[in-house]
Design a protein around this motif. Sequence first.
Motif, PDB file in Angstrom:
ATOM      1  N   ILE A   1      -6.979 -31.657 -16.682  1.00 16.96           N
ATOM      2  CA  ILE A   1      -6.837 -32.400 -15.433  1.00 16.96           C
ATOM      3  C   ILE A   1      -8.170 -33.061 -15.110  1.00 16.96           C
ATOM      4  O   ILE A   1      -9.229 -32.427 -15.187  1.00 16.96           O
ATOM      5  CB  ILE A   1      -6.388 -31.456 -14.295  1.00 16.96           C
ATOM      6  N   TYR A   2      -8.089 -34.338 -14.760  1.00 16.26           N
ATOM      7  CA  TYR A   2      -9.271 -35.138 -14.450  1.00 16.26           C
ATOM      8  C   TYR A   2      -9.152 -35.682 -13.039  1.00 16.26           C
ATOM      9  O   TYR A   2      -8.047 -35.953 -12.554  1.00 16.26           O
ATOM     10  CB  TYR A   2      -9.378 -36.327 -15.420  1.00 16.26           C
TER      11      TYR A   2
ATOM     12  N   THR B   1      -9.070 -27.235 -17.343  1.00 19.54           N
ATOM     13  CA  THR B   1      -8.359 -27.156 -18.616  1.00 19.54           C
ATOM     14  C   THR B   1      -7.600 -25.848 -18.631  1.00 19.54           C
ATOM     15  O   THR B   1      -8.155 -24.808 -18.268  1.00 19.54           O
ATOM     16  CB  THR B   1      -9.334 -27.204 -19.812  1.00 19.54           C
ATOM     17  N   LYS B   2      -6.332 -25.898 -19.024  1.00 21.77           N
ATOM     18  CA  LYS B   2      -5.510 -24.703 -19.127  1.00 21.77           C
ATOM     19  C   LYS B   2      -4.680 -24.793 -20.395  1.00 21.77           C
ATOM     20  O   LYS B   2      -4.230 -25.879 -20.778  1.00 21.77           O
ATOM     21  CB  LYS B   2      -4.507 -24.616 -17.965  1.00 21.77           C
ATOM     22  N   THR B   3      -4.447 -23.650 -21.009  1.00 25.81           N
ATOM     23  CA  THR B   3      -3.495 -23.640 -22.114  1.00 25.81           C
ATOM     24  C   THR B   3      -2.084 -23.684 -21.523  1.00 25.81           C
ATOM     25  O   THR B   3      -1.863 -23.262 -20.379  1.00 25.81           O
ATOM     26  CB  THR B   3      -3.640 -22.383 -22.981  1.00 25.81           C
ATOM     27  N   LEU B   4      -1.138 -24.200 -22.294  1.00 28.98           N
ATOM     28  CA  LEU B   4       0.253 -24.167 -21.848  1.00 28.98           C
ATOM     29  C   LEU B   4       0.706 -22.724 -21.667  1.00 28.98           C
ATOM     30  O   LEU B   4       1.430 -22.403 -20.727  1.00 28.98           O
ATOM     31  CB  LEU B   4       1.153 -24.898 -22.848  1.00 28.98           C
ATOM     32  N   ALA B   5       0.258 -21.838 -22.552  1.00 30.49           N
ATOM     33  CA  ALA B   5       0.625 -20.419 -22.448  1.00 30.49           C
ATOM     34  C   ALA B   5       0.138 -19.822 -21.129  1.00 30.49           C
ATOM     35  O   ALA B   5       0.863 -19.067 -20.476  1.00 30.49           O
ATOM     36  CB  ALA B   5       0.070 -19.637 -23.630  1.00 30.49           C
ATOM     37  N   SER B   6      -1.081 -20.172 -20.694  1.00 32.33           N
ATOM     38  CA  SER B   6      -1.581 -19.612 -19.432  1.00 32.33           C
ATOM     39  C   SER B   6      -0.865 -20.231 -18.233  1.00 32.33           C
ATOM     40  O   SER B   6      -0.636 -19.552 -17.228  1.00 32.33           O
ATOM     41  CB  SER B   6      -3.100 -19.785 -19.301  1.00 32.33           C
TER      42      SER B   6
END
Length: 174
Positions: A26-27, A36-41
């Motif tokens: 996300i910017y 920044t996030k993983t899809l899993a998180s």
Amino acid sequence: STPADNDVAVGLDGKIISAVNSNIQIYNENGVSIQTKTLASLASSLGSFTSNSDPRLLYDAQFDRYVIVWFTGTNSTTNKIIVGFTKTNDPAGAWNMYTLNGASFNDSTWSDYPIISLSNKDLFITFNQVKDNIHWSVGFKQSVIWQIDKQKGYDGDPLKFTLWSDIKYKGGFL
């Protein structure tokens, strides 16, 4: 993984979400990374998922919110559809996350290659149903459409949906 299956959504305030098979970034309106996030998180409240793939993003200007869809698993025993709606207009904030059965027909097919769109009331997700352990070009069975009440998703309520299947043109499955 390859291909990266990337997608992007931009809100009215200039915030940008970029997604690839493994994560979202996300910017802010100046292009500075704020999360920044993983899809899993992002989907961790739903359980543990591996083999995340094909993320799709949309910004809903009507509700000033974001929507994300992807799938996990690559066969009828592991396939899940993950759907997320932001609780506010801040994609770095909280999301309402849901899981749908990607193997909806108990026939050894699973959901691959999502495409999403929005109407005033609903989120539409198309998927190709593909047979287990067969390349998609040979194992394609049919396309399906999930029609989901987006207000339920934004509110965090159980999703209300219709699954459209057996859609044919000139006798053949689309």
